[in-house]
Scaffold this motif. Sequence first.
Motif, PDB file in Angstrom:
ATOM      1  N   ALA A   8       1.892   7.994   0.240  1.00  0.00           N
ATOM      2  CA  ALA A   8       1.940   9.434   0.460  1.00  0.00           C
ATOM      3  C   ALA A   8       2.540  10.163  -0.731  1.00  0.00           C
ATOM      4  CB  ALA A   8       2.756   9.745   1.716  1.00  0.00           C
ATOM      5  N   LEU A   9       1.820  11.169  -1.189  1.00  0.00           N
ATOM      6  CA  LEU A   9       2.325  12.093  -2.199  1.00  0.00           C
ATOM      7  C   LEU A   9       2.543  13.486  -1.610  1.00  0.00           C
ATOM      8  CD1 LEU A   9       0.000  11.036  -5.162  1.00  0.00           C
ATOM      9  CD2 LEU A   9       2.382  10.370  -4.798  1.00  0.00           C
ATOM     10  N   ALA A  10       1.743  13.846  -0.606  1.00  0.00           N
ATOM     11  CA  ALA A  10       1.785  15.205  -0.052  1.00  0.00           C
ATOM     12  C   ALA A  10       2.616  15.300   1.226  1.00  0.00           C
ATOM     13  CB  ALA A  10       0.363  15.696   0.233  1.00  0.00           C
ATOM     14  N   TRP A  11       3.041  14.185   1.789  1.00  0.00           N
ATOM     15  CA  TRP A  11       3.704  14.220   3.097  1.00  0.00           C
ATOM     16  C   TRP A  11       4.908  15.168   3.152  1.00  0.00           C
ATOM     17  CZ3 TRP A  11       2.560  13.232   7.904  1.00  0.00           C
ATOM     18  CH2 TRP A  11       3.574  13.143   8.849  1.00  0.00           C
ATOM     19  N   PRO A  12       5.750  15.268   2.111  1.00  0.00           N
ATOM     20  CA  PRO A  12       6.887  16.198   2.208  1.00  0.00           C
ATOM     21  C   PRO A  12       6.476  17.652   2.405  1.00  0.00           C
ATOM     22  CG  PRO A  12       7.230  14.657   0.413  1.00  0.00           C
ATOM     23  CD  PRO A  12       5.806  14.486   0.867  1.00  0.00           C
TER      24      PRO A  12
ATOM     25  N   ALA B  23      10.893  11.884  -3.584  1.00  0.00           N
ATOM     26  CA  ALA B  23      11.921  12.049  -2.554  1.00  0.00           C
ATOM     27  C   ALA B  23      12.224  10.747  -1.824  1.00  0.00           C
ATOM     28  CB  ALA B  23      11.485  13.110  -1.545  1.00  0.00           C
ATOM     29  N   TYR B  24      11.262   9.806  -1.848  1.00  0.00           N
ATOM     30  CA  TYR B  24      11.416   8.558  -1.118  1.00  0.00           C
ATOM     31  C   TYR B  24      11.660   7.354  -2.022  1.00  0.00           C
ATOM     32  CZ  TYR B  24       9.427  11.411   2.610  1.00  0.00           C
ATOM     33  OH  TYR B  24       9.197  12.401   3.530  1.00  0.00           O
ATOM     34  N   ASP B  25      11.851   7.589  -3.314  1.00  0.00           N
ATOM     35  CA  ASP B  25      12.011   6.483  -4.257  1.00  0.00           C
ATOM     36  C   ASP B  25      13.096   5.506  -3.832  1.00  0.00           C
ATOM     37  OD1 ASP B  25      10.002   6.782  -6.114  1.00  0.00           O
ATOM     38  OD2 ASP B  25      11.170   8.090  -7.446  1.00  0.00           O
ATOM     39  N   LEU B  26      14.257   6.004  -3.530  1.00  0.00           N
ATOM     40  CA  LEU B  26      15.388   5.131  -3.235  1.00  0.00           C
ATOM     41  C   LEU B  26      15.140   4.307  -1.974  1.00  0.00           C
ATOM     42  CD1 LEU B  26      18.240   4.242  -4.027  1.00  0.00           C
ATOM     43  CD2 LEU B  26      19.131   6.148  -2.655  1.00  0.00           C
ATOM     44  N   GLN B  27      14.613   4.936  -0.934  1.00  0.00           N
ATOM     45  CA  GLN B  27      14.388   4.225   0.325  1.00  0.00           C
ATOM     46  C   GLN B  27      13.287   3.179   0.211  1.00  0.00           C
ATOM     47  OE1 GLN B  27      14.204   8.222   2.300  1.00  0.00           O
ATOM     48  NE2 GLN B  27      14.994   7.084   4.050  1.00  0.00           N
ATOM     49  N   PHE B  28      12.211   3.509  -0.512  1.00  0.00           N
ATOM     50  CA  PHE B  28      11.096   2.586  -0.606  1.00  0.00           C
ATOM     51  C   PHE B  28      11.316   1.486  -1.638  1.00  0.00           C
ATOM     52  CE2 PHE B  28       7.936   5.835   1.247  1.00  0.00           C
ATOM     53  CZ  PHE B  28       8.090   5.295   2.515  1.00  0.00           C
ATOM     54  N   ASP B  29      12.301   1.641  -2.511  1.00  0.00           N
ATOM     55  CA  ASP B  29      12.573   0.594  -3.486  1.00  0.00           C
ATOM     56  C   ASP B  29      12.822  -0.755  -2.817  1.00  0.00           C
ATOM     57  OD1 ASP B  29      12.171   1.296  -6.089  1.00  0.00           O
ATOM     58  OD2 ASP B  29      14.277   1.590  -6.591  1.00  0.00           O
ATOM     59  N   ALA B  30      13.389  -0.743  -1.628  1.00  0.00           N
ATOM     60  CA  ALA B  30      13.700  -1.995  -0.938  1.00  0.00           C
ATOM     61  C   ALA B  30      12.443  -2.788  -0.595  1.00  0.00           C
ATOM     62  CB  ALA B  30      14.491  -1.704   0.330  1.00  0.00           C
ATOM     63  N   PHE B  31      11.279  -2.116  -0.536  1.00  0.00           N
ATOM     64  CA  PHE B  31      10.029  -2.805  -0.236  1.00  0.00           C
ATOM     65  C   PHE B  31       9.475  -3.555  -1.444  1.00  0.00           C
ATOM     66  CE2 PHE B  31       8.706   0.587   3.156  1.00  0.00           C
ATOM     67  CZ  PHE B  31       9.729   0.140   3.981  1.00  0.00           C
ATOM     68  N   ALA B  32       9.961  -3.242  -2.633  1.00  0.00           N
ATOM     69  CA  ALA B  32       9.372  -3.764  -3.866  1.00  0.00           C
ATOM     70  C   ALA B  32      10.079  -5.038  -4.330  1.00  0.00           C
ATOM     71  CB  ALA B  32       9.444  -2.702  -4.960  1.00  0.00           C
ATOM     72  N   ALA B  33       9.442  -5.747  -5.256  1.00  0.00           N
ATOM     73  CA  ALA B  33      10.067  -6.906  -5.880  1.00  0.00           C
ATOM     74  C   ALA B  33      11.303  -6.455  -6.653  1.00  0.00           C
ATOM     75  CB  ALA B  33       9.079  -7.584  -6.818  1.00  0.00           C
ATOM     76  N   PRO B  34      12.356  -7.259  -6.684  1.00  0.00           N
ATOM     77  CA  PRO B  34      13.611  -6.844  -7.339  1.00  0.00           C
ATOM     78  C   PRO B  34      13.433  -6.385  -8.776  1.00  0.00           C
ATOM     79  CG  PRO B  34      13.965  -8.839  -6.061  1.00  0.00           C
ATOM     80  CD  PRO B  34      12.489  -8.576  -6.034  1.00  0.00           C
TER      81      PRO B  34
ATOM     82  N   GLY C 135       0.826  -1.204   0.000  1.00  0.00           N
ATOM     83  CA  GLY C 135       0.000   0.000   0.000  1.00  0.00           C
ATOM     84  C   GLY C 135       0.858   1.249   0.000  1.00  0.00           C
ATOM     85  N   GLN C 136       1.946   1.208   0.770  1.00  0.00           N
ATOM     86  CA  GLN C 136       2.890   2.332   0.768  1.00  0.00           C
ATOM     87  C   GLN C 136       3.403   2.601  -0.636  1.00  0.00           C
ATOM     88  OE1 GLN C 136       4.606   4.019   3.906  1.00  0.00           O
ATOM     89  NE2 GLN C 136       4.455   5.378   2.155  1.00  0.00           N
ATOM     90  N   LEU C 137       3.680   1.538  -1.397  1.00  0.00           N
ATOM     91  CA  LEU C 137       4.294   1.686  -2.717  1.00  0.00           C
ATOM     92  C   LEU C 137       3.307   2.091  -3.800  1.00  0.00           C
ATOM     93  CD1 LEU C 137       6.791  -1.321  -2.765  1.00  0.00           C
ATOM     94  CD2 LEU C 137       7.230   1.073  -2.205  1.00  0.00           C
ATOM     95  N   LEU C 138       2.024   2.082  -3.488  1.00  0.00           N
ATOM     96  CA  LEU C 138       1.066   2.539  -4.494  1.00  0.00           C
ATOM     97  C   LEU C 138       1.208   4.033  -4.751  1.00  0.00           C
ATOM     98  CD1 LEU C 138      -1.296   1.488  -6.260  1.00  0.00           C
ATOM     99  CD2 LEU C 138      -2.845   2.258  -4.449  1.00  0.00           C
TER     100      LEU C 138
END
Length: 352
Positions: free
Chosen positions: A141-145, A92-103, A84-87
């Motif tokens: 989140a899109l607006a959190w920053p 700004a969070y692309d790099l950090q959240f990439d670890a949650f996704a399939a390789p 759900g986070q990755l939807l």
Amino acid sequence: MKTIQGPGIFLAQFIGPAAPFNTLEGLAGWAASLGYQGLQIPTSDPAIFDLERAADSDAYCDEVTGLLAAHGLQVTELSTHLQGQLLCVHPAYDLQFDAFAAPQVRGNPVARTAWAHEQLLLAAKASKRLGLKAHASFSGALAWPYLYPWPQRPPGLVEAAFAELARRWRPVLDAFDDAGVDVCYELHPGEDLHDGVTFERFLDAVGQHPRANILYDPSHFVLQQLDYLAFIDHYHERIRAFHVKDAEFRPNGRQGVYGGFSDWADRAGRFRSLGDGQIDFKAIFSKMAQHDYAGWAVLEWECCLKHPEDGAREGAAFIRDHIIRVADRAFDDFAASAGDPRTLATLLGLQP
């Protein structure tokens, strides 16, 4: 009134490489030995729970439910917090959240969003096959920053963010509606849905969708200094899942709500093991009973001080002791008085 189910435990914080925490069967035996009756199962680790198989196979779902039943357990909800986070991810969070996704989708935000969407659709199917009524997730989140408006937000930015959030979630909510399952968003700082106002804004954006509901977790409200008891009165009709997690907020002359640059142990607002924080769980369980919450009370353990296994062991008894077995009759029934129309009229002076 209805009696809350529990105690349950969210497995996410306990999965690890060593037995018994590296298999669902091991986790089930461990949780049952502590007195838990239900497991909230994350769906991001196929070694624990294979979401694709569960979406397509009654046999696999029967295998999971049978395995848990052998330990006296049930599935409380499935969780797609990470998917759900990755939807909805701000760049700004692309790099950090990439670890949650399939390789295979890392480094490709468009592919990652599509993968998250498919994962959520699979979760709707799996929840239906398992006979579940609620599902736990994050909104993304899109607006959190832009939470604290400096520099000042341009007009329309928040509205545009929530419109896009709704556009991405609406087909997922429809899929869960087809499955007969509620999506319960954990209102959480870092998500665009983090309090009552943002949840209401999202509800408006998705047309008051009946499957857009709440996972109630009072710990996140303590850290925001939101009235977590009044929240239940406002939103009880949409509360369909419940994380029992403690927290404390102890501001001082050096930091307050915005103390997040400190390590967890040094923050004014900290998550704590059950009973070690400031939350009034007697009042929470009373309000949940008052408002007919019939779902599960599920421990989510997060504490910067106590060992997780101690927190889990103590948490089962804590939840069990706070669940209110609701009354099946009024406490003053022993003083019953006639309620027939003639008696009522007489009492009101309407009978000659």
